[in-house]
Design a protein around this motif. Sequence first.
Motif, PDB file in Angstrom:
ATOM      1  N   ILE A 118       0.878  -1.165   0.000  1.00 53.00           N
ATOM      2  CA  ILE A 118       0.000   0.000   0.000  1.00 53.00           C
ATOM      3  C   ILE A 118       0.914   1.212   0.000  1.00 53.00           C
ATOM      4  CG2 ILE A 118      -1.763   1.289   1.221  1.00 53.00           C
ATOM      5  CD1 ILE A 118      -2.518  -1.359   2.626  1.00 53.00           C
ATOM      6  N   VAL A 119       0.710   2.123  -0.932  1.00 53.15           N
ATOM      7  CA  VAL A 119       1.554   3.306  -1.052  1.00 53.15           C
ATOM      8  C   VAL A 119       0.683   4.551  -0.915  1.00 53.15           C
ATOM      9  CG1 VAL A 119       3.153   4.587  -2.534  1.00 53.15           C
ATOM     10  CG2 VAL A 119       3.184   2.080  -2.520  1.00 53.15           C
ATOM     11  N   GLN A 120       1.108   5.454  -0.050  1.00 53.44           N
ATOM     12  CA  GLN A 120       0.420   6.726   0.179  1.00 53.44           C
ATOM     13  C   GLN A 120       1.364   7.852  -0.209  1.00 53.44           C
ATOM     14  OE1 GLN A 120      -1.746   4.871   4.131  1.00 53.44           O
ATOM     15  NE2 GLN A 120      -0.671   6.795   4.340  1.00 53.44           N
ATOM     16  N   ARG A 131       6.003   9.911   1.173  1.00 52.68           N
ATOM     17  CA  ARG A 131       5.589   8.590   0.697  1.00 52.68           C
ATOM     18  C   ARG A 131       5.616   7.669   1.904  1.00 52.68           C
ATOM     19  NH1 ARG A 131       8.923   5.592  -3.970  1.00 52.68           N
ATOM     20  NH2 ARG A 131      10.494   5.501  -2.324  1.00 52.68           N
ATOM     21  N   TRP A 132       4.459   7.117   2.232  1.00 53.25           N
ATOM     22  CA  TRP A 132       4.356   6.164   3.329  1.00 53.25           C
ATOM     23  C   TRP A 132       3.929   4.836   2.729  1.00 53.25           C
ATOM     24  CZ3 TRP A 132       1.005   9.461   7.198  1.00 53.25           C
ATOM     25  CH2 TRP A 132       1.742  10.574   7.605  1.00 53.25           C
ATOM     26  N   ARG A 133       4.628   3.770   3.115  1.00 56.33           N
ATOM     27  CA  ARG A 133       4.353   2.461   2.510  1.00 56.33           C
ATOM     28  C   ARG A 133       4.134   1.393   3.574  1.00 56.33           C
ATOM     29  NH1 ARG A 133       9.092   0.786  -0.715  1.00 56.33           N
ATOM     30  NH2 ARG A 133      10.337   2.092   0.668  1.00 56.33           N
ATOM     31  N   PHE A 134       3.105   0.585   3.356  1.00 56.45           N
ATOM     32  CA  PHE A 134       2.918  -0.653   4.111  1.00 56.45           C
ATOM     33  C   PHE A 134       3.475  -1.752   3.227  1.00 56.45           C
ATOM     34  CE2 PHE A 134      -0.369   2.056   5.888  1.00 56.45           C
ATOM     35  CZ  PHE A 134      -0.448   1.683   7.227  1.00 56.45           C
ATOM     36  N   THR A 135       4.484  -2.475   3.715  1.00 58.50           N
ATOM     37  CA  THR A 135       5.111  -3.537   2.945  1.00 58.50           C
ATOM     38  C   THR A 135       5.191  -4.795   3.808  1.00 58.50           C
ATOM     39  OG1 THR A 135       7.388  -3.039   3.636  1.00 58.50           O
ATOM     40  CG2 THR A 135       6.549  -1.818   1.727  1.00 58.50           C
ATOM     41  N   GLU A 136       5.617  -5.899   3.200  1.00 61.49           N
ATOM     42  CA  GLU A 136       5.786  -7.165   3.919  1.00 61.49           C
ATOM     43  C   GLU A 136       4.543  -7.476   4.748  1.00 61.49           C
ATOM     44  OE1 GLU A 136       9.633  -7.157   5.962  1.00 61.49           O
ATOM     45  OE2 GLU A 136      10.386  -5.801   4.409  1.00 61.49           O
ATOM     46  N   ILE A 137       3.386  -7.291   4.134  1.00 56.68           N
ATOM     47  CA  ILE A 137       2.100  -7.430   4.820  1.00 56.68           C
ATOM     48  C   ILE A 137       1.731  -8.898   4.971  1.00 56.68           C
ATOM     49  CG2 ILE A 137      -0.378  -6.962   4.622  1.00 56.68           C
ATOM     50  CD1 ILE A 137       0.421  -4.434   2.949  1.00 56.68           C
ATOM     51  N   THR A 138       1.412  -9.293   6.214  1.00 55.80           N
ATOM     52  CA  THR A 138       0.808 -10.592   6.499  1.00 55.80           C
ATOM     53  C   THR A 138      -0.416 -10.320   7.377  1.00 55.80           C
ATOM     54  OG1 THR A 138       1.925 -11.116   8.597  1.00 55.80           O
ATOM     55  CG2 THR A 138       3.137 -11.615   6.554  1.00 55.80           C
ATOM     56  N   ASN A 140      -0.674 -10.903  10.412  1.00 57.04           N
ATOM     57  CA  ASN A 140      -0.261 -10.539  11.767  1.00 57.04           C
ATOM     58  C   ASN A 140       0.971  -9.658  11.850  1.00 57.04           C
ATOM     59  OD1 ASN A 140      -2.327 -11.985  13.256  1.00 57.04           O
ATOM     60  ND2 ASN A 140      -1.368 -13.819  12.406  1.00 57.04           N
ATOM     61  N   SER A 141       1.418  -9.113  10.723  1.00 56.19           N
ATOM     62  CA  SER A 141       2.588  -8.230  10.768  1.00 56.19           C
ATOM     63  C   SER A 141       2.640  -7.351   9.522  1.00 56.19           C
ATOM     64  CB  SER A 141       3.885  -9.044  10.892  1.00 56.19           C
ATOM     65  OG  SER A 141       4.078  -9.828   9.736  1.00 56.19           O
ATOM     66  N   PHE A 142       3.368  -6.258   9.641  1.00 56.86           N
ATOM     67  CA  PHE A 142       3.639  -5.403   8.485  1.00 56.86           C
ATOM     68  C   PHE A 142       4.854  -4.540   8.798  1.00 56.86           C
ATOM     69  CE2 PHE A 142       0.600  -2.843  10.960  1.00 56.86           C
ATOM     70  CZ  PHE A 142       1.195  -1.600  10.995  1.00 56.86           C
ATOM     71  N   ARG A 143       5.434  -4.034   7.736  1.00 60.78           N
ATOM     72  CA  ARG A 143       6.513  -3.053   7.836  1.00 60.78           C
ATOM     73  C   ARG A 143       5.973  -1.762   7.252  1.00 60.78           C
ATOM     74  NH1 ARG A 143      12.001  -3.077   4.285  1.00 60.78           N
ATOM     75  NH2 ARG A 143      13.067  -1.379   5.357  1.00 60.78           N
ATOM     76  N   TRP A 144       6.124  -0.669   8.000  1.00 54.53           N
ATOM     77  CA  TRP A 144       5.681   0.646   7.544  1.00 54.53           C
ATOM     78  C   TRP A 144       6.925   1.498   7.356  1.00 54.53           C
ATOM     79  CZ3 TRP A 144       6.213   5.702   8.848  1.00 54.53           C
ATOM     80  CH2 TRP A 144       5.275   6.613   8.356  1.00 54.53           C
ATOM     81  N   ILE A 145       7.049   2.122   6.184  1.00 50.34           N
ATOM     82  CA  ILE A 145       8.215   2.944   5.862  1.00 50.34           C
ATOM     83  C   ILE A 145       7.737   4.348   5.536  1.00 50.34           C
ATOM     84  CG2 ILE A 145      10.197   3.234   4.327  1.00 50.34           C
ATOM     85  CD1 ILE A 145       9.873   0.169   3.706  1.00 50.34           C
ATOM     86  N   GLY A 146       8.267   5.339   6.245  1.00 49.86           N
ATOM     87  CA  GLY A 146       7.975   6.739   5.972  1.00 49.86           C
ATOM     88  C   GLY A 146       9.155   7.393   5.284  1.00 49.86           C
ATOM     89  N   GLU A 147       8.875   8.060   4.154  1.00 49.33           N
ATOM     90  CA  GLU A 147       9.936   8.707   3.384  1.00 49.33           C
ATOM     91  C   GLU A 147       9.528  10.133   3.043  1.00 49.33           C
ATOM     92  OE1 GLU A 147      11.570   5.340   0.501  1.00 49.33           O
ATOM     93  OE2 GLU A 147       9.380   5.362   0.629  1.00 49.33           O
TER      94      GLU A 147
END
Length: 172
Positions: A118-120, A131-138, A140-147
Amino acid sequence: MTISPFLTALGSEGPPADRAKDMNLYGWLIGSWEMDSVHYLHDGTIQKCNGECHFGWVLEGRAIQDVWIRPKRPAPSTMYGTTLRIFDPGIEGWHIIWSDPLNRDHSRQIGRAEGKDIVQLGNDSRGLKTRWRFTEITANSFRWIGEERSFESDPWQITYEHLARRTNLKLE
């Protein structure tokens, strides 16, 4: 604890049937999460701490709202903000409105699926591109990256990363 009329009016059990499919992009986030956070400062230093975030259906299930808290309570907060996510069928995307009153920070973005992520994209209160990204989504977990970056021609600079894990806490 009695839930106030305001919170009762705000909260919802889920999306209405006519919107359920459109709400899937963020609907999987509903619930509580704990996270390990990394803040990359402009001077090259790194700050690490824990945190928590909670997501719920609001506005008769037509939106999703969350609360992000860092560090985890009961420690004094360095970030305490909320996001409102509203699906707009006219743009086939989501209006994202973030506010952290503690740090006088706010941002407006548009969110969409991009492959499995998911890219915002948008702008923040300082006028920077975000740019904020939800990656490695399962489930029960996710990685959120703010750029962020100042200009379209600038490379993206990572400012935050959150590695989140679902907890058994219920939103009340």
